[in-house]
Design an enzyme around this catalytic site. Sequence first.
Site, PDB file in Angstrom:
ATOM      1  N   ARG A   1       0.811  -1.217   0.000  1.00  0.00           N
ATOM      2  CA  ARG A   1       0.000   0.000   0.000  1.00  0.00           C
ATOM      3  C   ARG A   1       0.844   1.266   0.000  1.00  0.00           C
ATOM      4  O   ARG A   1       0.390   2.331  -0.414  1.00  0.00           O
ATOM      5  CB  ARG A   1      -0.961  -0.005   1.202  1.00  0.00           C
TER       6      ARG A   1
ATOM      7  N   TYR B   1     -15.293  19.169 -13.614  1.00  0.00           N
ATOM      8  CA  TYR B   1     -15.684  17.786 -13.847  1.00  0.00           C
ATOM      9  C   TYR B   1     -16.785  17.394 -12.853  1.00  0.00           C
ATOM     10  O   TYR B   1     -16.714  17.747 -11.664  1.00  0.00           O
ATOM     11  CB  TYR B   1     -14.451  16.895 -13.672  1.00  0.00           C
TER      12      TYR B   1
ATOM     13  N   ASP C   1      -6.511  20.868 -12.194  1.00  0.00           N
ATOM     14  CA  ASP C   1      -6.808  19.599 -12.854  1.00  0.00           C
ATOM     15  C   ASP C   1      -6.456  19.790 -14.328  1.00  0.00           C
ATOM     16  O   ASP C   1      -7.140  20.501 -15.062  1.00  0.00           O
ATOM     17  CB  ASP C   1      -8.300  19.260 -12.683  1.00  0.00           C
TER      18      ASP C   1
ATOM     19  N   LYS D   1      -6.931   9.111 -18.875  1.00  0.00           N
ATOM     20  CA  LYS D   1      -7.149   9.805 -20.142  1.00  0.00           C
ATOM     21  C   LYS D   1      -5.848   9.877 -20.951  1.00  0.00           C
ATOM     22  O   LYS D   1      -5.320   8.852 -21.320  1.00  0.00           O
ATOM     23  CB  LYS D   1      -7.758  11.176 -19.863  1.00  0.00           C
TER      24      LYS D   1
HETATM   25  C1  LIG Z   1     -12.096  11.770 -16.066  1.00  0.00           C
HETATM   26  C2  LIG Z   1     -11.791  12.991 -15.287  1.00  0.00           C
HETATM   27  C3  LIG Z   1     -11.623  12.941 -13.892  1.00  0.00           C
HETATM   28  C4  LIG Z   1     -11.828  11.665 -13.089  1.00  0.00           C
HETATM   29  O1  LIG Z   1     -10.907  10.670 -13.435  1.00  0.00           O
HETATM   30  P1  LIG Z   1     -11.188   9.087 -13.301  1.00  0.00           P
HETATM   31  O2  LIG Z   1      -9.897   8.498 -13.752  1.00  0.00           O
HETATM   32  O3  LIG Z   1     -12.367   8.768 -14.155  1.00  0.00           O
HETATM   33  O4  LIG Z   1     -11.468   8.823 -11.865  1.00  0.00           O
HETATM   34  C5  LIG Z   1     -11.292  14.118 -13.233  1.00  0.00           C
HETATM   35  N1  LIG Z   1     -11.144  15.274 -13.900  1.00  0.00           N
HETATM   36  C6  LIG Z   1     -11.311  15.371 -15.231  1.00  0.00           C
HETATM   37  C7  LIG Z   1     -11.140  16.685 -15.910  1.00  0.00           C
HETATM   38  C8  LIG Z   1     -11.642  14.229 -15.974  1.00  0.00           C
HETATM   39  O5  LIG Z   1     -11.832  14.324 -17.295  1.00  0.00           O
END
Ligand SMILES: *Cc1c(COP(=O)(O)O)cnc(C)c1O
Length: 386
Positions: free
Chosen positions: A58, A111, A183, A208
């Site tokens: 962990r 988001y 983000d 992503k």
């Molecule tokens: C997809 C996304 C998230 C969340 O990510 P996950 O990997 O699905 O948990 C957070 N912020 C943005 C801008 C995103 O596109």
Amino acid sequence: MEERRRGLTTTLVHARADAQGAGLAPPLERSTTFRLDAQAEEALATRADVDRIDTYGRFGCTTTRLAGAMVAAVEGAPAGLVLSSGMAAVHGVLTALVPPGGRVVAGGVLYGGTEEVLARDLSARGVEVSRFDAADPGSLEGALERPADLVWCEAISNPLMQVAEVGAIAQRCQAHGALLAVDATFAAGMAMQPWSLGADLVVHSATKFLNGHSDVTAGAVAGAARIVAEVYACMTRVGSNLDPGAAWLLTRGIKTLPLRWAAMRDNARVLAGWLARRPEVRALHYPRAEEHGDCMRDDGAMLAFELGDAAAARRFVDRVAVAAHATSLGGIETLVSVPARSSHSTMSAERRAHLGITDGVVRVSVGIEDVEDLVADFERALGGGQ
Ligand SMILES: *Cc1c(COP(=O)(O)O)cnc(C)c1O
């Protein structure tokens, strides 16, 4: 003689966890526990260096640490950390850096999952959330008249691709003693590097662009070692660490990030130019570096366009055959979605209308396919007949 600094792609391609072994690919560490030599025993007992020394799964291992270091390299930041999902990263940052009863100033368009964390988890901790417009840094002045623990925004917003003026936002945060977390999922360290612009922490859904192959769920943060360490401590308490197998896939994905990004951005430029000339397209949202010279280093790889109404948008996503109608983004495959029916469906219709997210908006995550195939696909999906 000072060693010449390597380029990012060279660094990523040759990234390995250790200097031992002749294999070119990094080894995958699957152990959840490790023999404790004196140093590891001390680390485990004091928790001082468990982020650097193998003790227990962990707390991380060579494979997850390599993935974190690669994310740091992408952002040009000193430290990086990977977590089990983008939301684990978002939640970890917001709970590690904002104390109960604290105050967050957040960008206007976030988001959906982040909105939920603010509305549920943070409000349950008595955290006050105020808003500002990330495209208009001046709007922060009023919000920061009262002390804030953290300012949060998205580098490029979803779905209308509004660009946050991160440099100007960072200056105001520093002047008011608030931390800035960005983000940067849509920017991928390629269109924008928030750390270089003064942000304290960069947050990613590595699901992503960073992984880029639609086959790993992961999150990441990058920034100053001291702040990343706070998120790490929270991660090990909660157990939102990334599995080493997923981390290994992520290291493989990140190696080709600059290459994939260039192909996606080139395709996005062609599609944006083509869409701009189509009579069906009422508006095009494509972020270009030349329009945001202070903060963007490259044009985007995502775009959105507006068709007349919900039926036209639905028809388009139903008719594409090369692109896939799916949520998510940043993978090698072109994806199309209707935000009013997917990423922003839980938002009220009034708020969507207020933000300009009409029912006819189609979001495109541009992939690396041969661009002629994408243009032909879009042409057929937009056109009459059949
Ligand atoms: C997809 C996304 C998230 C969340 O990510 P996950 O990997 O699905 O948990 C957070 N912020 C943005 C801008 C995103 O596109």
